[in-house]
Design a protein around this motif. Structure first.
Motif, PDB file in Angstrom:
ATOM      1  N   ASN A  36      -1.857  -7.670 -20.058  1.00  0.00           N
ATOM      2  CA  ASN A  36      -1.152  -8.146 -21.242  1.00  0.00           C
ATOM      3  C   ASN A  36      -1.539  -9.602 -21.450  1.00  0.00           C
ATOM      4  OD1 ASN A  36       0.630  -8.918 -23.228  1.00  0.00           O
ATOM      5  ND2 ASN A  36       2.418  -8.914 -21.899  1.00  0.00           N
ATOM      6  N   CYS A  39       0.903 -12.677 -22.218  1.00  0.00           N
ATOM      7  CA  CYS A  39       1.760 -13.283 -21.198  1.00  0.00           C
ATOM      8  C   CYS A  39       0.996 -13.565 -19.913  1.00  0.00           C
ATOM      9  CB  CYS A  39       2.933 -12.350 -20.939  1.00  0.00           C
ATOM     10  SG  CYS A  39       4.081 -12.891 -19.685  1.00  0.00           S
ATOM     11  N   ASP A  41       0.196 -10.951 -17.795  1.00  0.00           N
ATOM     12  CA  ASP A  41       0.574  -9.921 -16.829  1.00  0.00           C
ATOM     13  C   ASP A  41      -0.627  -9.038 -16.492  1.00  0.00           C
ATOM     14  OD1 ASP A  41       3.277 -10.732 -17.275  1.00  0.00           O
ATOM     15  OD2 ASP A  41       3.326  -9.436 -19.045  1.00  0.00           O
ATOM     16  N   CYS A  64       5.138 -11.462 -15.094  1.00  0.00           N
ATOM     17  CA  CYS A  64       6.454 -12.057 -15.254  1.00  0.00           C
ATOM     18  C   CYS A  64       7.526 -11.077 -14.753  1.00  0.00           C
ATOM     19  CB  CYS A  64       6.685 -12.393 -16.718  1.00  0.00           C
ATOM     20  SG  CYS A  64       6.728 -10.937 -17.773  1.00  0.00           S
ATOM     21  N   SER A  67       7.741  -7.693 -16.699  1.00  0.00           N
ATOM     22  CA  SER A  67       6.665  -6.713 -16.476  1.00  0.00           C
ATOM     23  C   SER A  67       6.786  -6.082 -15.092  1.00  0.00           C
ATOM     24  CB  SER A  67       5.291  -7.358 -16.675  1.00  0.00           C
ATOM     25  OG  SER A  67       5.031  -8.316 -15.672  1.00  0.00           O
ATOM     26  N   ARG A 125       8.272 -10.415 -25.753  1.00  0.00           N
ATOM     27  CA  ARG A 125       8.355  -9.845 -24.410  1.00  0.00           C
ATOM     28  C   ARG A 125       8.223  -8.318 -24.387  1.00  0.00           C
ATOM     29  NH1 ARG A 125      10.086 -13.721 -21.066  1.00  0.00           N
ATOM     30  NH2 ARG A 125       8.664 -12.672 -19.665  1.00  0.00           N
ATOM     31  N   CYS A 128       5.391  -7.045 -22.415  1.00  0.00           N
ATOM     32  CA  CYS A 128       5.606  -7.168 -20.964  1.00  0.00           C
ATOM     33  C   CYS A 128       6.294  -5.898 -20.458  1.00  0.00           C
ATOM     34  CB  CYS A 128       6.491  -8.370 -20.656  1.00  0.00           C
ATOM     35  SG  CYS A 128       5.834  -9.935 -21.242  1.00  0.00           S
TER      36      CYS A 128
HETATM   37 ZN    ZN Z   1       5.065 -10.803 -19.237  1.00  0.00          ZN
END
Ligand code: ZN
Length: 149
Positions: A36, A39, A41, A64, A67, A125, A128
């Motif tokens: 991702n 972010c 991830d 994060c 996730s 988000r 995520c």
């Molecule tokens: Zn994330």
């Protein structure tokens, strides 16, 4: 913060701190890496399919809290289920995470994963939370690499 929001936060923090099924599967039949970029991830999902049953599923990677909690919750939800049931759940959960209509989703079946429903209020988000599910589907489809768009 209301009680429900607090409960949701607790579930997410708990799964982030002590992720379930966070390991490799030596004899995995399917695996995929998911990214991702929004972010940062990076998750990999592995599973072992026996006939129509997901005998084992795990994840590893860095990301994060949302996730990682989402991936951890996913593994607890679909481990031991049939392929058909897991795919249906994946559809329902992605719908829950992306739908703006809160009445759209039946809450009872989902258990703790409902804790992720709060991300709908934070559009940045959502990817995520959906990353683990996209990666799971990519593994089933034989795509070794997937990126949330
Ligand atoms: Zn994330």
């Amino acid at each position: 913060m209301n009680e429900l929001t607090e409960l949701y936060q607790e579930i997410i923090l708990d799964h982030n701190k002590r992720p379930r099924n966070y390991r490799a599967i030596d004899d995995a039949t399917h695996s995929a890496d998911g990214h991702n970029p929004l972010c940062g991830d990076e998750l990999s999902v592995s599973l072992r399919l026996n006939g129509d049953q997901i005998e084992d599923i795990s994840f590893q990677g860095e990301g994060c809290a949302i996730s990682k909690a989402s991936a951890s919750l996913m593994t607890t939800l679909i481990k031991g289920k049939s392929l058909q049931a897991a795919k249906e759940e994946s559809t329902v959960i992605k719908q829950m995470l992306t739908s703006s209509d809160e009445s759209d989703v039946s809450m009872e079946e989902l258990g703790d994963i409902i804790a992720l429903s709060g991300v709908r209020r934070f559009p940045a988000r959502i990817k995520c939370a959906t990353l683990a599910w996209h990666t799971f589907e990519a593994a089933l489809n034989g795509d070794e690499d997937t990126t949330t768009e």
